[in-house]
Write an enzyme that holds these catalytic residues in place. Structure first.
Site, PDB file in Angstrom:
ATOM      1  N   PHE A  81     -16.992 -25.882   8.964  1.00  0.00           N
ATOM      2  CA  PHE A  81     -15.568 -25.563   8.249  1.00  0.00           C
ATOM      3  C   PHE A  81     -15.907 -25.329   6.887  1.00  0.00           C
ATOM      4  O   PHE A  81     -15.281 -25.525   5.816  1.00  0.00           O
ATOM      5  CB  PHE A  81     -14.513 -25.973   8.582  1.00  0.00           C
ATOM      6  N   LYS A  91      -6.972 -28.129  12.689  1.00  0.00           N
ATOM      7  CA  LYS A  91      -7.222 -29.398  13.051  1.00  0.00           C
ATOM      8  C   LYS A  91      -8.102 -29.754  14.367  1.00  0.00           C
ATOM      9  O   LYS A  91      -6.991 -30.009  15.373  1.00  0.00           O
ATOM     10  CB  LYS A  91      -6.605 -30.808  12.244  1.00  0.00           C
TER      11      LYS A  91
HETATM   12  N1  LIG Z   1     -10.640 -27.360   9.815  1.00  0.00           N
HETATM   13  C1  LIG Z   1     -11.018 -28.763   9.627  1.00  0.00           C
HETATM   14  N2  LIG Z   1     -11.521 -28.909   8.404  1.00  0.00           N
HETATM   15  C2  LIG Z   1     -11.679 -30.449   7.928  1.00  0.00           C
HETATM   16  N3  LIG Z   1     -11.281 -31.787   8.549  1.00  0.00           N
HETATM   17  C3  LIG Z   1     -11.326 -30.667  10.499  1.00  0.00           C
HETATM   18  C4  LIG Z   1     -11.619 -30.173  10.708  1.00  0.00           C
HETATM   19  N4  LIG Z   1     -10.852 -30.187  11.845  1.00  0.00           N
HETATM   20  C5  LIG Z   1     -11.167 -31.339  12.438  1.00  0.00           C
HETATM   21  N5  LIG Z   1     -11.489 -31.957  11.138  1.00  0.00           N
HETATM   22  C6  LIG Z   1     -11.516 -33.872  11.508  1.00  0.00           C
HETATM   23  O1  LIG Z   1     -10.486 -34.303  10.461  1.00  0.00           O
HETATM   24  C7  LIG Z   1     -11.185 -35.247   9.564  1.00  0.00           C
HETATM   25  C8  LIG Z   1      -9.903 -34.863   8.256  1.00  0.00           C
HETATM   26  O2  LIG Z   1      -9.442 -35.880   8.101  1.00  0.00           O
HETATM   27  P1  LIG Z   1      -9.622 -37.383   7.777  1.00  0.00           P
HETATM   28  O3  LIG Z   1     -10.744 -37.167   6.484  1.00  0.00           O
HETATM   29  O4  LIG Z   1      -8.480 -37.915   7.332  1.00  0.00           O
HETATM   30  O5  LIG Z   1     -10.541 -38.297   8.769  1.00  0.00           O
HETATM   31  P2  LIG Z   1     -10.417 -39.349   9.739  1.00  0.00           P
HETATM   32  O6  LIG Z   1     -10.336 -40.460   8.957  1.00  0.00           O
HETATM   33  O7  LIG Z   1     -11.289 -39.189  10.598  1.00  0.00           O
HETATM   34  O8  LIG Z   1      -9.089 -39.114  10.498  1.00  0.00           O
HETATM   35  P3  LIG Z   1      -8.298 -38.399  11.815  1.00  0.00           P
HETATM   36  O9  LIG Z   1      -8.424 -39.666  12.101  1.00  0.00           O
HETATM   37  O10 LIG Z   1      -7.225 -37.355  11.726  1.00  0.00           O
HETATM   38  O11 LIG Z   1      -9.226 -37.437  12.472  1.00  0.00           O
HETATM   39  C9  LIG Z   1     -12.393 -35.305   9.617  1.00  0.00           C
HETATM   40  O12 LIG Z   1     -12.485 -36.317   9.462  1.00  0.00           O
HETATM   41  C10 LIG Z   1     -13.143 -34.128  11.031  1.00  0.00           C
HETATM   42  O13 LIG Z   1     -13.556 -35.099  11.729  1.00  0.00           O
END
Ligand SMILES: Nc1ncnc2c1ncn2[C@@H]1O[C@H](COP(=O)(O)OP(=O)(O)OP(=O)(O)O)[C@@H](O)[C@H]1O
EC number: 6.5.1.1
Length: 507
Positions: free
Chosen positions: A295, A211
């Site tokens: 991804f 991530k």
């Molecule tokens: N390998 C990955 N697969 C999916 N998402 C990823 C990956 N690496 C980084 N990310 C990021 O992590 C996020 C996934 O968490 P979530 O769907 O909760 O979004 P978020 O609310 O923006 O979360 P966060 O603040 O934790 O980034 C995605 O929106 C993306 O931007």
């Protein structure tokens, strides 16, 4: 339809914490409207007018010298026309014309209508996370299955268009909304687990991936035409030429890819999230080169992949993007997942995302198919106020008052923010300067030490946990809060909730 009908429904929706009552009120409103009014109506309701950014700020609005109308005469179409005029009046010498257009609109609106309109135009949601409720209301009003409505909204990326299709088209037309190269779709989101092992228990055999703490990108390609979109579907193509070039060189004609972008320092370590986001903003610092990590793949050369299991999509992804793939492994072994997570953290990344191999690509509510694991607890909170700094920070707006969203109104009004702590830790000189410039236009009132703000800025905060606190209205306070950076890609309605933070006490 009269604007007053929309406004009184929005008030009723904000006043109840019952999801069913909200759906009921909204579905009646939708059923009353003409089909052609639906895109404008939904835009106003969601505080995201269909004309896009109108460039109207708090300052410009509060400077208007105008008396509102006594009687309600405005229709939704009148308002939509006025917003068209505003959106098309830009460039030098347009200030007077814009101000005249706003004044004319304000003079035709009653006081409650103008209160609603001015918030809606500035992108302020009073009604909390309304998107999901509105989807269900569209399903109810149109008597179409919620799953069909949700899918059409995901694929069109547009609730207004979805509402019109559901209410005035046939069931087949709604189901025919497809993936289109060049039209961004709502991104799939992840739920959270405490450890990679716990995440694997949820997903079963999974792709366990790094991530990265960068910014989400969705890339569309048709031949040499490439479009790059953010998490909130804003088009940033012209700001990221290096990504466009990489995508043009991939071995496919038509493509839709999902990924993350980040810039690296000289040693190959990730640069802070804030620096990545600055590339999406107005001042383009080209020396910071972004690179993509893909991804997921939703479409390749005429073939839609979003209903295929992740295992199939990963196979295609590998073939098409090669070296630009997100690092990860496919496993059902908890030890292997924990090992990959340690590697990701050692390399300076945020954690891992664990993704069920059988799951299709699905947007909307946070699903169980993608589970993120971040050892550092970070939450997106809203800035409620800032205190003037002292000593080295004097003259700057510094200590932030942080609020968590209360969607159900457990601690006040639904959609309001509950204060959970303060911090100035982690604020760089650059952020202090930025805050001091950006905050005053959002001022609602001030005391000698503090400037109180409209809740518009979302800031990512790292904490060690929460503790009970009689001092704050939610009964909890953040422990060791520090600022990681602002999240311009998130709206206050997408910030974390007081209920999520309170759950940490039990965990
Ligand atoms: N390998 C990955 N697969 C999916 N998402 C990823 C990956 N690496 C980084 N990310 C990021 O992590 C996020 C996934 O968490 P979530 O769907 O909760 O979004 P978020 O609310 O923006 O979360 P966060 O603040 O934790 O980034 C995605 O929106 C993306 O931007």
């Amino acid at each position: 339809m009269m604007l007053s009908e929309l406004v009184s429904t929005a008030e009723a929706v904000a006043a109840t914490s019952s999801r069913l009552a909200k759906i009921d009120a909204l579905s009646q409103l939708l059923a009353h409207a003409d089909a052609d009014e639906l895109p404008a109506l939904t835009g106003l309701l969601l505080a995201a007018p269909r004309q896009g950014r109108l460039g109207v700020g708090w300052r410009g609005m509060s400077a208007l010298d105008v008396t509102n109308a006594a009687d309600a005469t405005l229709t939704i179409t009148d308002v939509d026309d006025a917003l068209d005029t505003l959106a098309h009046t830009s460039g030098s010498g347009s200030t007077a014309a814009r101000s005249a257009a706003l004044t004319a609109l304000a003079a035709r609106a009653t006081a409650p209508e103008w209160d609603f309109l001015s918030r809606s135009m500035r992108g302020e949601l009073r009604t909390g996370a309304l998107g999901g409720v509105l989807l269900d209301a569209i399903a109810k009003a149109s008597e179409r299955p919620a799953a069909s409505v949700r899918r059409a909204a995901m694929l069109s990326g547009d609730l207004g268009v979805t509402a019109r299709l559901a209410l005035s088209g046939t069931a087949a037309e709604l189901d025919a909304v497809g993936l289109e190269v060049g039209r961004p779709v709502l991104p799939m989101l992840a739920s959270t687990a405490a450890t990679p092992t716990a995440a694997l228990e949820v997903t079963g055999r999974a792709s366990v991936e790094y991530k990265l703490d960068g910014a989400r990108i969705q890339v569309h390609r048709h031949g040499d035409e490439v479009g790059v979109y953010t998490r909130s579907l804003a088009d940033i193509t012209h700001r990221v030429p290096e990504i466009v070039e990489i995508v043009r060189a991939l071995p496919a004609h038509d493509l839709i890819l999902d990924g993350e972008t980040l810039s690296l320092d000289e040693d190959g370590g990730p640069r802070p999230f804030q620096e990545t986001m600055s590339r999406f903003g107005a001042d383009v610092a080209r020396e910071l080169v972004l690179r993509p990590w893909f991804f997921d793949i939703l479409h390749v050369d005429g073939r839609d992949l979003l209903d295929e299991p992740l295992s199939t999509r990963l196979h295609e992804l590998e073939r098409v993007v090669g070296e630009w793939r997100m690092p990860g492994i496919v496993t059902d072994d908890p030890d292997a997942a924990e090992q990959l997570s340690r590697e990701a953290l050692t390399a300076g990344h945020e954690g891992v995302v664990v993704k069920g191999l059988d799951a299709p690509y699905a947007a909307g509510r946070r699903g169980r198919s993608w589970v993120k694991v971040k050892p550092v607890l970070t939450y997106d909170l809203v800035v409620l106020a800032a205190e003037w700094g002292s000593g080295r920070r004097s003259g700057w707006l510094s200590n932030l008052h942080l609020g968590a969203l209360d969607p159900t109104g457990e601690f006040g009004e639904p959609g309001e923010f509950v204060m959970v702590g303060k911090t100035f830790k982690g604020l760089t000189d650059e952020l202090l300067r930025w805050q001091t410039e950006q905050f005053p236009p959002l001022e609602t009132r001030r005391t000698q030490s503090t400037v109180f703000l409209r809740p518009e800025f979302v800031v990512e905060i790292a904490i060690d946990g929460v503790q009970r606190s009689p001092r704050y209205p939610g009964g909890i306070a953040l422990r060791f809060a520090r600022v990681k950076g602002y999240r311009p890609d998130k709206t206050p309605a997408e910030s974390d909730t007081i209920q999520t933070l309170r759950a940490l006490m039990r965990g």
